[in-house]
Structure formats: C-alpha cells, structure tokens
Design a protein around this motif. Structure first.
Motif, PDB file in Angstrom:
ATOM      1  N   UNK A   1     -12.383  26.380 -14.606  1.00 47.44           N
ATOM      2  CA  UNK A   1     -13.137  25.152 -14.850  1.00 47.44           C
ATOM      3  C   UNK A   1     -12.177  24.002 -15.129  1.00 47.44           C
ATOM      4  N   UNK A   2     -11.137  24.245 -15.916  1.00 49.50           N
ATOM      5  CA  UNK A   2     -10.158  23.198 -16.199  1.00 49.50           C
ATOM      6  C   UNK A   2      -9.436  22.765 -14.927  1.00 49.50           C
ATOM      7  N   UNK A   3      -9.079  23.718 -14.090  1.00 53.06           N
ATOM      8  CA  UNK A   3      -8.405  23.387 -12.836  1.00 53.06           C
ATOM      9  C   UNK A   3      -9.320  22.533 -11.954  1.00 53.06           C
TER      10      UNK A   3
ATOM     11  N   UNK B   1       0.819  -1.214   0.000  1.00 49.82           N
ATOM     12  CA  UNK B   1       0.000   0.000   0.000  1.00 49.82           C
ATOM     13  C   UNK B   1       0.854   1.267   0.000  1.00 49.82           C
ATOM     14  N   UNK B   2       2.023   1.226   0.629  1.00 50.77           N
ATOM     15  CA  UNK B   2       2.851   2.431   0.651  1.00 50.77           C
ATOM     16  C   UNK B   2       3.385   2.768  -0.742  1.00 50.77           C
ATOM     17  N   UNK B   3       3.561   1.754  -1.582  1.00 47.89           N
ATOM     18  CA  UNK B   3       4.006   2.006  -2.956  1.00 47.89           C
ATOM     19  C   UNK B   3       2.901   2.726  -3.731  1.00 47.89           C
ATOM     20  N   UNK B   4       1.662   2.258  -3.586  1.00 46.31           N
ATOM     21  CA  UNK B   4       0.548   2.903  -4.262  1.00 46.31           C
ATOM     22  C   UNK B   4       0.310   4.313  -3.734  1.00 46.31           C
ATOM     23  N   UNK B   5       0.526   4.521  -2.438  1.00 40.95           N
ATOM     24  CA  UNK B   5       0.360   5.857  -1.878  1.00 40.95           C
ATOM     25  C   UNK B   5       1.395   6.817  -2.445  1.00 40.95           C
ATOM     26  N   UNK B   6       2.634   6.360  -2.634  1.00 41.68           N
ATOM     27  CA  UNK B   6       3.661   7.208  -3.233  1.00 41.68           C
ATOM     28  C   UNK B   6       3.309   7.545  -4.675  1.00 41.68           C
ATOM     29  N   UNK B   7       2.765   6.579  -5.397  1.00 40.94           N
ATOM     30  CA  UNK B   7       2.342   6.823  -6.776  1.00 40.94           C
ATOM     31  C   UNK B   7       1.207   7.837  -6.805  1.00 40.94           C
ATOM     32  N   UNK B   8       0.244   7.705  -5.885  1.00 42.56           N
ATOM     33  CA  UNK B   8      -0.875   8.644  -5.826  1.00 42.56           C
ATOM     34  C   UNK B   8      -0.392  10.051  -5.514  1.00 42.56           C
ATOM     35  N   UNK B   9       0.540  10.183  -4.588  1.00 46.66           N
ATOM     36  CA  UNK B   9       1.065  11.503  -4.240  1.00 46.66           C
ATOM     37  C   UNK B   9       1.778  12.116  -5.440  1.00 46.66           C
ATOM     38  N   UNK B  10       2.538  11.314  -6.159  1.00 52.92           N
ATOM     39  CA  UNK B  10       3.235  11.807  -7.344  1.00 52.92           C
ATOM     40  C   UNK B  10       2.237  12.287  -8.394  1.00 52.92           C
ATOM     41  N   UNK B  11       1.185  11.515  -8.611  1.00 46.47           N
ATOM     42  CA  UNK B  11       0.172  11.921  -9.579  1.00 46.47           C
ATOM     43  C   UNK B  11      -0.557  13.187  -9.144  1.00 46.47           C
ATOM     44  N   UNK B  12      -0.820  13.317  -7.852  1.00 50.13           N
ATOM     45  CA  UNK B  12      -1.477  14.520  -7.356  1.00 50.13           C
ATOM     46  C   UNK B  12      -0.592  15.747  -7.575  1.00 50.13           C
ATOM     47  N   UNK B  13       0.717  15.615  -7.369  1.00 49.81           N
ATOM     48  CA  UNK B  13       1.635  16.733  -7.594  1.00 49.81           C
ATOM     49  C   UNK B  13       1.664  17.094  -9.077  1.00 49.81           C
ATOM     50  N   UNK B  14       1.671  16.086  -9.942  1.00 46.88           N
ATOM     51  CA  UNK B  14       1.658  16.347 -11.384  1.00 46.88           C
ATOM     52  C   UNK B  14       0.382  17.071 -11.785  1.00 46.88           C
ATOM     53  N   UNK B  15      -0.766  16.630 -11.259  1.00 51.03           N
ATOM     54  CA  UNK B  15      -2.031  17.300 -11.548  1.00 51.03           C
ATOM     55  C   UNK B  15      -2.010  18.742 -11.039  1.00 51.03           C
TER      56      UNK B  15
ATOM     57  N   UNK C   1      -2.328  22.052 -13.366  1.00 50.58           N
ATOM     58  CA  UNK C   1      -3.418  23.002 -13.147  1.00 50.58           C
ATOM     59  C   UNK C   1      -2.881  24.423 -13.004  1.00 50.58           C
ATOM     60  N   UNK C   2      -1.805  24.589 -12.256  1.00 50.92           N
ATOM     61  CA  UNK C   2      -1.202  25.915 -12.101  1.00 50.92           C
ATOM     62  C   UNK C   2      -0.673  26.417 -13.437  1.00 50.92           C
ATOM     63  N   UNK C   3      -0.075  25.534 -14.229  1.00 53.48           N
ATOM     64  CA  UNK C   3       0.460  25.909 -15.539  1.00 53.48           C
ATOM     65  C   UNK C   3      -0.663  26.375 -16.472  1.00 53.48           C
TER      66      UNK C   3
ATOM     67  N   UNK D   1      -9.490  18.996 -13.276  1.00 53.72           N
ATOM     68  CA  UNK D   1      -8.281  18.237 -12.952  1.00 53.72           C
ATOM     69  C   UNK D   1      -8.309  17.794 -11.492  1.00 53.72           C
ATOM     70  N   UNK D   2      -8.745  18.676 -10.600  1.00 49.48           N
ATOM     71  CA  UNK D   2      -8.813  18.325  -9.181  1.00 49.48           C
ATOM     72  C   UNK D   2      -9.832  17.217  -8.947  1.00 49.48           C
ATOM     73  N   UNK D   3     -10.985  17.305  -9.603  1.00 50.60           N
ATOM     74  CA  UNK D   3     -12.011  16.267  -9.457  1.00 50.60           C
ATOM     75  C   UNK D   3     -11.495  14.930  -9.967  1.00 50.60           C
ATOM     76  N   UNK D   4     -10.830  14.918 -11.109  1.00 45.16           N
ATOM     77  CA  UNK D   4     -10.275  13.674 -11.633  1.00 45.16           C
ATOM     78  C   UNK D   4      -9.225  13.090 -10.689  1.00 45.16           C
ATOM     79  N   UNK D   5      -8.403  13.945 -10.107  1.00 45.23           N
ATOM     80  CA  UNK D   5      -7.387  13.462  -9.169  1.00 45.23           C
ATOM     81  C   UNK D   5      -8.034  12.846  -7.933  1.00 45.23           C
ATOM     82  N   UNK D   6      -9.071  13.496  -7.406  1.00 40.84           N
ATOM     83  CA  UNK D   6      -9.746  12.955  -6.223  1.00 40.84           C
ATOM     84  C   UNK D   6     -10.454  11.642  -6.528  1.00 40.84           C
ATOM     85  N   UNK D   7     -11.078  11.555  -7.679  1.00 41.26           N
ATOM     86  CA  UNK D   7     -11.748  10.303  -8.051  1.00 41.26           C
ATOM     87  C   UNK D   7     -10.757   9.159  -8.237  1.00 41.26           C
TER      88      UNK D   7
END
Length: 70
Positions: A46-48, A8-22, A26-28, A51-57
């Motif tokens: 709206x685009x931001x 689970x810690x591997x998946x959590x690190x992947x999720x955190x990385x994806x959240x940072x990328x999102x 969004x800022x860009x 992106x946040x909704x997709x990341x949370x889902x």
C-alpha cells in the motif's frame, strides 16, 4: 512583472530525478518490511502504491504547467 520561464528539459530532468528517488524509497520500504517483519507486506505494498500515485500526480501537475506556458 518580469517572469522568467524555466526550460522544459530542465523540469523533465527534475521530474525524472524525483521519480528515481520515489522508486528507490519504495523498494527500500518494501525490503525493510519483508526483512525486519516490522510491518506486513500488505501495508508495504500500500505504501509503495501511494508513493507511485503521488509521483504520477506530481508529474501530471508539472507537465500541465509546462504546456500552459506555451
């Protein structure tokens, strides 16, 4: 069938990385919309939000699958 479980810690690190990328993307988008006046700030917001909704889902789906394994 032999199924290998992912820790689970591997998946959590992947999720955190994806959240940072999102977040960075969004800022860009917002920055480019305001500076270049290509799109209005309303559309950029709206685009931001999308992106946040997709990341949370995606985070929710991954967490559900983690807890289903145990």
């Amino acid at each position: 069938m032999n199924r290998k479980r992912v820790k689970s810690h591997v998946l959590e690190k992947i999720m955190i990385t994806l959240m940072v990328i999102f977040f960075v993307s969004a800022i860009w988008i917002f920055y480019n919309a305001l500076v270049n006046h290509i799109i209005g700030p309303e559309i950029a917001m709206i685009e931001i939000l999308l992106i946040i909704i997709l990341a949370l889902l995606s985070q929710t789906i991954i967490l559900i699958r983690i807890y289903e394994q145990h």
